[in-house]
Design an enzyme around this catalytic site. Structure first.
Site, mmCIF file in Angstrom:
data_model
loop_
_atom_site.group_PDB
_atom_site.id
_atom_site.type_symbol
_atom_site.label_atom_id
_atom_site.label_comp_id
_atom_site.label_asym_id
_atom_site.label_seq_id
_atom_site.Cartn_x
_atom_site.Cartn_y
_atom_site.Cartn_z
ATOM 1 N N ASP A 55 0.844 -1.196 0.000
ATOM 2 C CA ASP A 55 0.000 0.000 0.000
ATOM 3 C C ASP A 55 0.879 1.245 0.000
ATOM 4 O O ASP A 55 1.665 1.470 0.915
ATOM 5 C CB ASP A 55 -0.922 -0.003 1.222
ATOM 6 C CG ASP A 55 -2.100 0.930 1.075
ATOM 7 O OD1 ASP A 55 -1.898 2.080 0.639
ATOM 8 O OD2 ASP A 55 -3.237 0.520 1.379
ATOM 9 N N SER A 58 -7.018 4.326 -1.658
ATOM 10 C CA SER A 58 -6.806 2.880 -1.568
ATOM 11 C C SER A 58 -8.068 2.053 -1.760
ATOM 12 O O SER A 58 -7.981 0.864 -2.060
ATOM 13 C CB SER A 58 -6.189 2.527 -0.207
ATOM 14 O OG SER A 58 -4.915 3.094 -0.080
ATOM 15 N N HIS A 110 -9.946 -2.842 6.648
ATOM 16 C CA HIS A 110 -9.425 -1.622 6.051
ATOM 17 C C HIS A 110 -9.662 -1.654 4.546
ATOM 18 O O HIS A 110 -10.132 -2.654 4.001
ATOM 19 C CB HIS A 110 -7.933 -1.464 6.382
ATOM 20 C CG HIS A 110 -7.464 -0.046 6.396
ATOM 21 N ND1 HIS A 110 -6.659 0.471 5.406
ATOM 22 C CD2 HIS A 110 -7.677 0.962 7.277
ATOM 23 C CE1 HIS A 110 -6.398 1.743 5.681
ATOM 24 N NE2 HIS A 110 -6.998 2.063 6.809
ATOM 25 N N GLU A 170 -1.200 -7.921 2.179
ATOM 26 C CA GLU A 170 -1.011 -6.475 2.132
ATOM 27 C C GLU A 170 0.040 -6.003 3.125
ATOM 28 O O GLU A 170 -0.064 -6.263 4.327
ATOM 29 C CB GLU A 170 -2.326 -5.738 2.433
ATOM 30 C CG GLU A 170 -2.153 -4.224 2.316
ATOM 31 C CD GLU A 170 -3.264 -3.412 2.971
ATOM 32 O OE1 GLU A 170 -3.394 -2.229 2.629
ATOM 33 O OE2 GLU A 170 -3.977 -3.962 3.836
ATOM 34 N N ASP A 183 2.062 2.677 3.548
ATOM 35 C CA ASP A 183 1.218 3.847 3.303
ATOM 36 C C ASP A 183 1.129 4.743 4.533
ATOM 37 O O ASP A 183 1.258 5.972 4.435
ATOM 38 C CB ASP A 183 -0.173 3.358 2.901
ATOM 39 C CG ASP A 183 -1.158 4.482 2.659
ATOM 40 O OD1 ASP A 183 -0.989 5.197 1.661
ATOM 41 O OD2 ASP A 183 -2.097 4.634 3.465
ATOM 42 N N HIS A 185 2.211 8.693 4.971
ATOM 43 C CA HIS A 185 1.232 9.710 5.353
ATOM 44 C C HIS A 185 1.721 10.527 6.548
ATOM 45 O O HIS A 185 1.456 11.725 6.641
ATOM 46 C CB HIS A 185 -0.106 9.067 5.712
ATOM 47 C CG HIS A 185 -0.976 8.775 4.527
ATOM 48 N ND1 HIS A 185 -1.277 9.713 3.566
ATOM 49 C CD2 HIS A 185 -1.625 7.637 4.145
ATOM 50 C CE1 HIS A 185 -2.061 9.184 2.650
ATOM 51 N NE2 HIS A 185 -2.285 7.923 2.977
ATOM 52 N N HIS A 233 -1.193 11.006 -1.297
ATOM 53 C CA HIS A 233 -0.795 10.032 -2.304
ATOM 54 C C HIS A 233 -0.189 10.744 -3.512
ATOM 55 O O HIS A 233 -0.393 11.939 -3.715
ATOM 56 C CB HIS A 233 -2.009 9.224 -2.774
ATOM 57 C CG HIS A 233 -2.611 8.382 -1.700
ATOM 58 N ND1 HIS A 233 -3.849 7.786 -1.809
ATOM 59 C CD2 HIS A 233 -2.146 8.020 -0.481
ATOM 60 C CE1 HIS A 233 -4.118 7.096 -0.721
ATOM 61 N NE2 HIS A 233 -3.093 7.236 0.111
#
Length: 524
Positions: A64, A114, A175, A335, A340, A344, A457
């Site tokens: 991710d 996502s 998620h 995953e 990710d 962030h 992103h």
């Protein structure tokens, strides 16, 4: 100021020359590079004999937020963790023979999220941002646009074909990424009924945690976080008793974990919530596994409690051991979800260590499977505005400084930077001097050009690595929703199954099996 800048540059260069060589001595010889290239050429020529076997097993590794710049930086980090310069290192995914690019935009977003991307690479259709398992006709947060717009995933196609299926993630199991494998929801934030508006509940929409257990009730392996969404509101968590933020969230009073236990207790089903319980299982005696190791997301790998929290590699290992018992094969979604999250938060060190751990898991899966019958795909859902540069010398620590100072503000800067995010910081009206702080600390937030509470992103294409049967179908530049179609074709699940049968309806044998049977006939 110019003299100061010159002194810093000279100091950096002299320190570099006094340390280890910037590159190995053998690299000065053209023969080294020519020999390496010729070896690579010979390997490439073997790919002319395409692997057209039927894929018994399918594995999708989803990093991710793992854009190309993250892949490169993780490669360097992996090498430096083992004492090398890093640039020449190979990630496990680097060894895959086929590489493509995927266009990540959502139907309504140039830079994707996502949820919409997960619907693309799992369900085969592009969708709106924030929605999972529904087509672009569904509108985010509008419950009444769900019905009639549901789309199914390759996990369901595989299950319907008799294969075992599994989901392993370092985030919550409800998620965005994992939920698109089983849920149909117009809002990725509807983790439990506690997060849903009353009008959506009254209209009959279901929360994602509930859908995990009801839509495809016999998912063989589920591992990750998200424990609190499965228990009645205010139920104390088994690992963090008395801490309110970790307590159950469900308003409907249902205990989804207990319901799962009751349903699978006579089917070799096991529920575990810590590493010790997980690793004590004998996979030969387990047909169904539910592992929920945290109330929310799993901790970053750098902060993981080695005694209580399993690594992604350990979860993948046990998942494959359970799933591969099925003679019809399996589909496994893995995953590396916290790559990710690290980006962030502007915490590049956390993000890159997450990527390295996912690469370890890819390596473990490689040891447990064969390219003869297993198609493995590694990709990302989207990128991030993460970059590294600054003319750094060979072997420069990936978390280090560039070898020069800015020619504008005469201050040093780290090789890793973000286009936006929480790392933007001014001190006395000027950019912070990073040499005065510990920029290699695990949670250091790299400097960003634009101040945001959370970094965003990136919109560029992402890499798609593949190996195994029909891996050559993933080539060139594709829309992201093409990925599950190619994987399904390889495994003869979902649509496009005509190639799996001969004209008389018999299963088509691979060329190797045809040759084997021909030899046997001659011998007999």
């Amino acid at each position: 100021m110019k003299v100061t800048a010159l002194l810093i540059i000279c100091t950096c260069l002299s320190l570099g020359s006094l340390g280890k060589p910037q590159f190995p001595e053998q690299e000065k010889d053209p023969k080294f590079w020519n020999t390496w290239a010729q070896r690579t050429l010979k390997n490439a020529l073997t790919l002319q004999n395409l692997n057209k076997n039927k894929a018994k097993n399918l594995i999708l590794f989803l990093g991710d937020g793992m854009g190309v710049s993250t892949v490169t930086a993780a490669r360097i980090l992996k090498g430096q963790l083992s004492g090398q310069n890093g640039e020449e290192t190979q990630l496990e995914m680097d060894k895959f023979p086929f590489v493509a690019l995927a266009k990540t935009y959502n139907t309504n977003a140039q830079v994707a999220d996502s949820a919409g991307t997960a619907t693309a690479y799992l369900c085969g259709v592009k969708a709106n941002e924030g929605t999972v398992g529904v087509s672009a006709a569904a509108v985010r947060a509008q419950c009444n646009t769900t019905e009639g717009n549901e789309v199914t995933s390759i996990l369901k196609w595989a299950k319907d074909a008799g294969k075992s299926v599994g989901i392993v993630t370092t985030t919550r199991v409800n998620h965005a990424t994992p939920s698109a494998a089983y849920a149909h929801c117009v809002d990725r934030e509807w983790f439990s009924d506690n997060e849903m508006p009353s009008e959506a509940l009254q209209a009959g929409c279901k929360d994602i945690a509930r859908q995990l257990f009801e839509n495809i009730p016999n998912i063989d392996v589920i591992m990750g976080g998200g424990r609190k969404y499965m228990f009645p509101k205010n139920t104390s968590d088994v690992e963090y008793p008395g801490i309110a933020k970790h307590s159950g969230t469900r308003k409907d009073g249902r205990n989804l974990v207990q319901e799962w236990i009751d349903r699978t207790k006579d089917k070799k089903g096991y529920y575990v919530w810590n590493k010790k319980e997980l690793l004590s299982l004998n996979p030969n005696n387990v047909d169904y596994l539910l592992g929920l190791f945290e109330p929310g997301d799993l901790p970053y790998d750098l902060e993981r409690n080695m005694d209580t929290d399993p690594s992604l590699t350990e979860m993948v290992d046990l998942a494959i051991k359970i799933l591969r018992k099925n003679p019809k094969g399996f589909y496994l979604l893995v995953e590396g979800g916290r790559i990710d999250h690290g980006h962030h938060e502007g915490k590049a060190k956390q993000a890159l260590h997450e990527a390295v751990e996912m690469d370890r898991a890819i390596g473990r899966a490689d040891l447990m499977t064969s390219t003869h019958d297993t198609l493995t795909v590694v990709t990302a859902d989207h990128s991030h505005v993460f970059s590294f540069g600054g003319y750094t010398p060979r072997g420069n620590t990936i978390f280090g400084l560039a070898p020069m100072v800015s020619d504008v503000d005469q201050k040093p800067f780290t090789t890793i930077l973000y286009g936006n995010g929480p790392g933007f910081k001014m001190v006395n009206g000027a950019r912070e001097n990073v040499s005065t702080i510990d920029y290699q600390e695990n949670n250091y937030q790299a400097q960003a050009a634009v101040p945001l509470r959370m970094e965003t992103h990136g919109g560029e294409d992402v890499a798609v690595f593949s190996k195994g049967p029909m891996a050559h179908l993933l080539h060139g530049v594709h829309e992201q929703n093409y990925i599950p179609h190619a994987m399904a074709y390889a495994a003869c699940v979902g649509q496009n199954r005509e190639h799996c049968f001969s004209s008389d309806g018999a299963t088509r044998l691979s060329p190797s099996l045809v040759a084997l049977f021909a030899v046997i006939r001659l011998l007999c």
